[in-house]
Design a protein around this motif. Structure first.
Motif, PDB file in Angstrom:
ATOM      1  N   ARG A 146       5.170   7.548   4.752  1.00  0.00           N
ATOM      2  CA  ARG A 146       5.800   8.491   5.682  1.00  0.00           C
ATOM      3  C   ARG A 146       6.816   9.338   4.928  1.00  0.00           C
ATOM      4  O   ARG A 146       7.413   8.883   3.958  1.00  0.00           O
ATOM      5  CB  ARG A 146       6.517   7.754   6.803  1.00  0.00           C
ATOM      6  CG  ARG A 146       5.590   6.940   7.663  1.00  0.00           C
ATOM      7  CD  ARG A 146       6.322   6.341   8.860  1.00  0.00           C
ATOM      8  NE  ARG A 146       5.475   5.442   9.591  1.00  0.00           N
ATOM      9  CZ  ARG A 146       4.512   5.815  10.426  1.00  0.00           C
ATOM     10  NH1 ARG A 146       4.287   7.083  10.629  1.00  0.00           N
ATOM     11  NH2 ARG A 146       3.760   4.918  11.048  1.00  0.00           N
TER      12      ARG A 146
ATOM     13  N   VAL B 214       0.824   2.623   4.354  1.00  0.00           N
ATOM     14  CA  VAL B 214       1.155   3.861   5.051  1.00  0.00           C
ATOM     15  C   VAL B 214       2.335   4.504   4.330  1.00  0.00           C
ATOM     16  O   VAL B 214       3.295   3.818   3.967  1.00  0.00           O
ATOM     17  CB  VAL B 214       1.540   3.597   6.529  1.00  0.00           C
ATOM     18  CG1 VAL B 214       1.926   4.882   7.232  1.00  0.00           C
ATOM     19  CG2 VAL B 214       0.402   2.901   7.259  1.00  0.00           C
TER      20      VAL B 214
ATOM     21  N   GLU C 195       6.258  10.468  13.157  1.00  0.00           N
ATOM     22  CA  GLU C 195       5.001  10.589  13.890  1.00  0.00           C
ATOM     23  C   GLU C 195       3.834  10.211  12.988  1.00  0.00           C
ATOM     24  O   GLU C 195       3.851  10.447  11.781  1.00  0.00           O
ATOM     25  CB  GLU C 195       4.814  12.027  14.377  1.00  0.00           C
ATOM     26  CG  GLU C 195       5.855  12.445  15.387  1.00  0.00           C
ATOM     27  CD  GLU C 195       5.762  13.927  15.748  1.00  0.00           C
ATOM     28  OE1 GLU C 195       4.880  14.637  15.222  1.00  0.00           O
ATOM     29  OE2 GLU C 195       6.592  14.370  16.556  1.00  0.00           O
ATOM     30  N   ASP C 196       2.792   9.618  13.595  1.00  0.00           N
ATOM     31  CA  ASP C 196       1.613   9.243  12.820  1.00  0.00           C
ATOM     32  C   ASP C 196       0.975  10.445  12.143  1.00  0.00           C
ATOM     33  O   ASP C 196       0.410  10.324  11.054  1.00  0.00           O
ATOM     34  CB  ASP C 196       0.589   8.540  13.713  1.00  0.00           C
ATOM     35  CG  ASP C 196       1.027   7.132  14.089  1.00  0.00           C
ATOM     36  OD1 ASP C 196       1.907   6.573  13.404  1.00  0.00           O
ATOM     37  OD2 ASP C 196       0.495   6.592  15.070  1.00  0.00           O
TER      38      ASP C 196
END
Length: 129
Positions: free
Chosen positions: A86, A84, A103-104
Motif C-alpha cells: 500500500r 500486499v 483503499e484496495d
C-alpha cells in the motif's frame, strides 16, 4: 494529494493524483528459512521505498508480517502466501482518507503459485551422522 475546488461560495475537497502501488513482484518459491523480498515494479505519486507491506497466509488470512522482507516459518507450511503493498501514509487521518491510500484500489497484490514448503535440504540436514 487533496485540493480544494471552489464553485461560487461552496468549497469542495477533491482527490488529485491518488497515490497507488500498481504492481509488485516477488521472485522465488516460498521455502521455510529463505527470505522473500518483493519489489515495487510500478507506483504512481508515492515513494516506492516508503510502501507499507502486509504478508498473509492465504488459507486463513492470518497476517504474518508487516515488514518488506519475510522469512517463511514452519507455521506457514502448506499455505500459499500473498503480499500486499500500500502507498505510504500521508498527513492526518482525514487527509489519508481523502487521498485513498488505504483503499484496495490503491494497493498491489502478489500471490505465490506454490504453498510454503520445507525445501529439499530439510531431510538431508536433519539426518543424524
Amino acid at each position: 494529494q487533496a485540493a480544494v475546488l471552489a464553485i461560487g461560495a461552496q468549497r469542495f475537497r477533491v482527490r488529485v493524483n491518488k497515490p497507488r502501488v500498481v504492481e509488485i513482484k516477488c521472485e522465488g518459491r516460498p521455502l521455510v528459512g529463505l527470505p522473500l523480498i518483493p519489489v515495487v515494479q510500478e507506483s504512481c505519486f508515492c515513494d516506492p521505498e516508503a510502501v507499507r507491506w502486509e504478508w498473509q497466509r492465504e488459507v486463513d488470512g492470518t497476517i504474518v508480517s508487516r515488514e518488506r522482507r519475510y522469512i517463511p516459518t514452519e507455521a506457514d507450511i502448506g499455505s500459499p502466501l500473498k503480499v500486499v503493498a500500500r502507498p505510504p501514509p500521508i498527513g492526518d487521518e482525514a487527509e489519508a482518507k481523502l487521498a485513498g491510500v488505504d483503499e484496495d484500489s490503491s494497493a498491489a497484490l502478489f500471490k505465490f503459485e506454490f504453498e510454503v514448503d520445507r525445501g529439499p535440504w530439510d531431510v538431508a540436514c536433519s539426518r543424524a551422522r
